[in-house]
Design a protein around this motif. Structure first.
Motif, PDB file in Angstrom:
ATOM      1  N   ILE A   2       0.847  -1.201   0.000  1.00 39.61           N
ATOM      2  CA  ILE A   2       0.000   0.000   0.000  1.00 39.61           C
ATOM      3  C   ILE A   2       0.880   1.247   0.000  1.00 39.61           C
ATOM      4  N   VAL A   3       1.867   1.263   0.869  1.00 34.54           N
ATOM      5  CA  VAL A   3       2.767   2.418   0.977  1.00 34.54           C
ATOM      6  C   VAL A   3       3.598   2.579  -0.296  1.00 34.54           C
ATOM      7  N   LYS A   4       4.076   1.478  -0.825  1.00 28.87           N
ATOM      8  CA  LYS A   4       4.876   1.541  -2.066  1.00 28.87           C
ATOM      9  C   LYS A   4       4.068   2.177  -3.196  1.00 28.87           C
ATOM     10  N   ILE A   5       2.828   1.780  -3.326  1.00 24.56           N
ATOM     11  CA  ILE A   5       1.970   2.336  -4.382  1.00 24.56           C
ATOM     12  C   ILE A   5       1.601   3.776  -4.062  1.00 24.56           C
ATOM     13  N   ALA A   6       1.302   4.057  -2.802  1.00 28.15           N
ATOM     14  CA  ALA A   6       0.924   5.419  -2.406  1.00 28.15           C
ATOM     15  C   ALA A   6       2.059   6.415  -2.649  1.00 28.15           C
ATOM     16  N   LYS A   7       3.300   5.959  -2.536  1.00 34.64           N
ATOM     17  CA  LYS A   7       4.434   6.842  -2.817  1.00 34.64           C
ATOM     18  C   LYS A   7       4.388   7.367  -4.248  1.00 34.64           C
ATOM     19  N   GLN A   8       3.816   6.599  -5.133  1.00 30.65           N
ATOM     20  CA  GLN A   8       3.714   6.988  -6.543  1.00 30.65           C
ATOM     21  C   GLN A   8       2.482   7.850  -6.815  1.00 30.65           C
ATOM     22  N   TYR A   9       1.527   7.838  -5.885  1.00 33.66           N
ATOM     23  CA  TYR A   9       0.266   8.559  -6.050  1.00 33.66           C
ATOM     24  C   TYR A   9      -0.055   9.307  -4.756  1.00 33.66           C
ATOM     25  N   PRO A  10       0.485  10.509  -4.597  1.00 37.21           N
ATOM     26  CA  PRO A  10       0.304  11.265  -3.343  1.00 37.21           C
ATOM     27  C   PRO A  10      -1.157  11.481  -2.937  1.00 37.21           C
ATOM     28  N   ASP A  11      -2.085  11.397  -3.877  1.00 41.62           N
ATOM     29  CA  ASP A  11      -3.505  11.529  -3.522  1.00 41.62           C
ATOM     30  C   ASP A  11      -3.954  10.425  -2.574  1.00 41.62           C
ATOM     31  N   LEU A  12      -3.206   9.355  -2.487  1.00 39.21           N
ATOM     32  CA  LEU A  12      -3.567   8.230  -1.626  1.00 39.21           C
ATOM     33  C   LEU A  12      -3.065   8.382  -0.189  1.00 39.21           C
ATOM     34  N   TYR A  13      -2.236   9.392   0.063  1.00 37.96           N
ATOM     35  CA  TYR A  13      -1.659   9.565   1.400  1.00 37.96           C
ATOM     36  C   TYR A  13      -2.744   9.632   2.482  1.00 37.96           C
ATOM     37  N   LYS A  14      -3.814  10.377   2.200  1.00 40.51           N
ATOM     38  CA  LYS A  14      -4.884  10.539   3.185  1.00 40.51           C
ATOM     39  C   LYS A  14      -5.529   9.191   3.516  1.00 40.51           C
ATOM     40  N   GLU A  15      -5.726   8.384   2.484  1.00 43.25           N
ATOM     41  CA  GLU A  15      -6.313   7.063   2.704  1.00 43.25           C
ATOM     42  C   GLU A  15      -5.391   6.192   3.557  1.00 43.25           C
TER      43      GLU A  15
END
Length: 170
Positions: free
Chosen positions: A125-138
């Motif tokens: 989850i974190v690896k993918i979120a690093k590529q998509y900052p919009d996911l940080y909140k989730e």
């Protein structure tokens, strides 16, 4: 009737299995197909062995990544963990990342799953979120106490280290 590779998975110790794979690269495809199968006790062992023997973004696995993602749901927890480890080493396309992210979020949110499986899911989850900052909140919402309380002390302690990659704290 067992194949030679299946026999190796059952009768060799881990270092010998790794050595066998190194010396028999022609068995790699059988290992992939076995790893995504439901044929136990071979499937989990093949997935583990692939995860240990593969290279980062291994071209031999590339064509199977979608199939691996699609096979995750019907696997046992330990088998899922080993397949997730393989996927974490691969470069995925956008659709594959989305499917894997959703799968991992559902795994993480299931507080009754094994902590080691949930921890592996969080790393992805974190690896993918690093590529998509919009996911940080989730990701922040996924690290509330309700998701952490059932983790083992060691894994609970590792969560802040995992989140540090995003610059977040629990």
């Amino acid at each position: 009737m067992e194949t030679e590779f299946e026999s190796v998975l059952l009768s060799f110790y881990r270092p010998d299995m790794i050595s066998y794979m190194d010396n028999h690269p022609e068995e790699f495809e059988e290992a992939i197909l076995l790893a995504v199968s439901g044929k136990q006790p071979f499937a989990w062992r093949a997935a583990w062995l692939l995860g240990v023997c593969m290279e980062e973004n291994d071209k031999r696995i590339k064509a199977y990544t979608g199939f691996i993602i699609g096979s995750l749901a019907d696997k046992t927890e330990g088998h899922q963990r080993e397949l997730l480890k393989i996927l974490s080493k691969m470069e995925l396309n956008e659709d594959q990342k989305g499917l894997l992210f959703d799968f991992c979020v559902n795994l993480w949110k299931d507080i009754y799953k094994q902590p080691s499986v949930r921890s592996t899911a969080l790393k992805i989850i974190v690896k993918i979120a690093k590529q998509y900052p919009d996911l940080y909140k989730e990701v922040t919402l996924l690290t509330k106490d309700q998701y952490l309380n059932t983790l083992s002390p060691a894994i609970k302690k590792s969560v802040p280290k995992i989140l540090k990659e995003l610059g977040q704290k629990t």
